[in-house]
Design an enzyme around this catalytic site. Sequence first.
Site, short mmCIF file in Angstrom:
data_model
loop_
_atom_site.label_atom_id
_atom_site.label_comp_id
_atom_site.label_asym_id
_atom_site.label_seq_id
_atom_site.Cartn_x
_atom_site.Cartn_y
_atom_site.Cartn_z
N HIS A 44 1.13 -1.15 -0.22
CA HIS A 44 0.10 -0.08 -0.08
C HIS A 44 1.04 0.95 0.03
O HIS A 44 2.08 1.31 0.53
CB HIS A 44 -1.01 -0.67 1.05
CG HIS A 44 -1.71 1.53 1.80
ND1 HIS A 44 -1.78 2.49 2.62
CD2 HIS A 44 -3.04 1.17 1.08
CE1 HIS A 44 -1.91 3.14 2.61
NE2 HIS A 44 -3.52 2.63 1.71
N ASN A 54 1.09 3.82 1.67
CA ASN A 54 2.14 3.94 3.14
C ASN A 54 3.12 2.92 3.39
O ASN A 54 4.16 3.85 4.84
CB ASN A 54 1.25 4.67 3.58
CG ASN A 54 0.68 4.29 5.19
OD1 ASN A 54 1.12 2.35 4.44
ND2 ASN A 54 -0.82 3.83 5.07
N LYS A 55 3.22 1.94 2.60
CA LYS A 55 4.57 0.99 2.68
C LYS A 55 5.54 1.67 2.59
O LYS A 55 5.90 2.30 2.07
CB LYS A 55 3.77 -0.23 2.89
CG LYS A 55 2.84 -0.57 2.80
CD LYS A 55 2.34 -0.42 4.38
CE LYS A 55 1.10 -1.17 5.59
NZ LYS A 55 0.09 -0.55 4.48
N ASN A 56 6.39 0.96 3.49
CA ASN A 56 7.99 1.12 3.02
C ASN A 56 8.27 0.58 1.31
O ASN A 56 9.35 1.92 1.55
CB ASN A 56 8.82 0.24 3.68
CG ASN A 56 9.35 0.93 5.06
OD1 ASN A 56 7.54 1.55 5.80
ND2 ASN A 56 9.78 0.59 5.99
N MET A 57 7.57 -0.05 0.40
CA MET A 57 8.18 0.18 -0.55
C MET A 57 6.37 0.10 -1.55
O MET A 57 5.72 -0.77 -0.94
CB MET A 57 9.11 -0.94 -1.24
CG MET A 57 7.83 -3.00 -0.94
SD MET A 57 9.18 -3.59 -2.28
CE MET A 57 8.23 -4.02 -3.40
#
Length: 375
Positions: free
Chosen positions: A180, A182-185
């Site tokens: 998603h 807002n995740k780190n990738m």
Amino acid sequence: MSILPFTRPTLGDEEQQAVNEVLASGWLTTGPKVDTLEQALADYIGGGVSVRLLNSATSALEAALMASNVGPGDEVILPAMSFTATANVVLRVGAMPIFVDVDALSRNLAVQQVEAAMTPRTRAVMPVHFAGLPVEMGPLYDLAERNRLIVIEDAAQAIGSQVDGRMIGAAGNPVCFSFHPNKNMTTIEGGAIASSDRQLLRRIERMRFHGIERDAQGNMDVPQWGGKMNLADVNAAIGLVQLSRLDAFNRRRRELAQLYIKLLPQHAALLMPRDQAGHSWHMLCVCIDFDALGVSRTGFQQRLQKLGVGTGVHYPAMHLFSLYRSYGYGPGDFPEAERIGEQTLTLPLFPGMQDADVEKVCTAVSQLLRGEDAP
Ligand SMILES: Cc1ncc(COP(=O)(O)O)c(C=O)c1O
């Protein structure tokens, strides 16, 4: 005044170009880019696992439960504080979520409380690596093995997190990731499951696309139920670029988190999150005793906003949502999850931030902790 958001994806020309190439290729939905990203993720995670991409971590968790034959009559143990998807997927497959409390500092499942929550119906445990901080998996896997429980890790927030130099996901049990924004990738929306269980992955492969299987001649059969949970090549193309940048993103997240730890003041009302090697710092969530400060969390957030700082709340305790209260849960059941739910505040953390941004946030938080109001 510009507001610093609590998160922002880092997307640039390379991702744009990757999307354009897929659009020009004429193959838009699941295809070669998905295959390439699955292999690249498997190589990145290591441990000889294979990866299957789906359209979200929610789908990956749901498919992992279904493919493990977890369903009606079964109980699944999980932490009372997580994003609601962790519990919702259990209900979705017809099983019952059994919450346990979390640890005050790590905010992860309190592993020592799992045994007391077990019943003859317990089939699985779903630990969550909250904010990218790995759960202490050794004792949990021991317990699961002794009691023949399935472990499905919710690593939605933990791509790139490591334990003793080994990636989360490399151990072989089903581990689900989210991509998603807002995740780190990110793949915009998207998720993945890593596992070394080929048969499980085969079932998930069918399940993510209508249950369809084709023989060598291309004839179609539907040997099992399936839904529509596949990821498109456009998304996978973005993911390939993001994966190549992931280690740099995570290094920067770590630097920024350490700057926060250095600059935020020691204050009786402020509890910092735990740091440890291998933490991928998906989020920086502090706890603030708002009652002791005589201010509501919303009031504190509004004041920070006036000082140019955006914040988030991750997460309220799940068992207090009306859906889970309807299954008999209520206030007082899980005191740490409830305290965190009331006190947690997510401060800005994303790789595009400058050191000066962290300084600005820390100055603003310090000012409010001292009781000095925003202008
Ligand atoms: C712990 C946890 N589990 C599951 C999910 C669901 O991920 P997705 O949005 O990819 O379905 C999230 C998303 O934020 C999450 O944080």
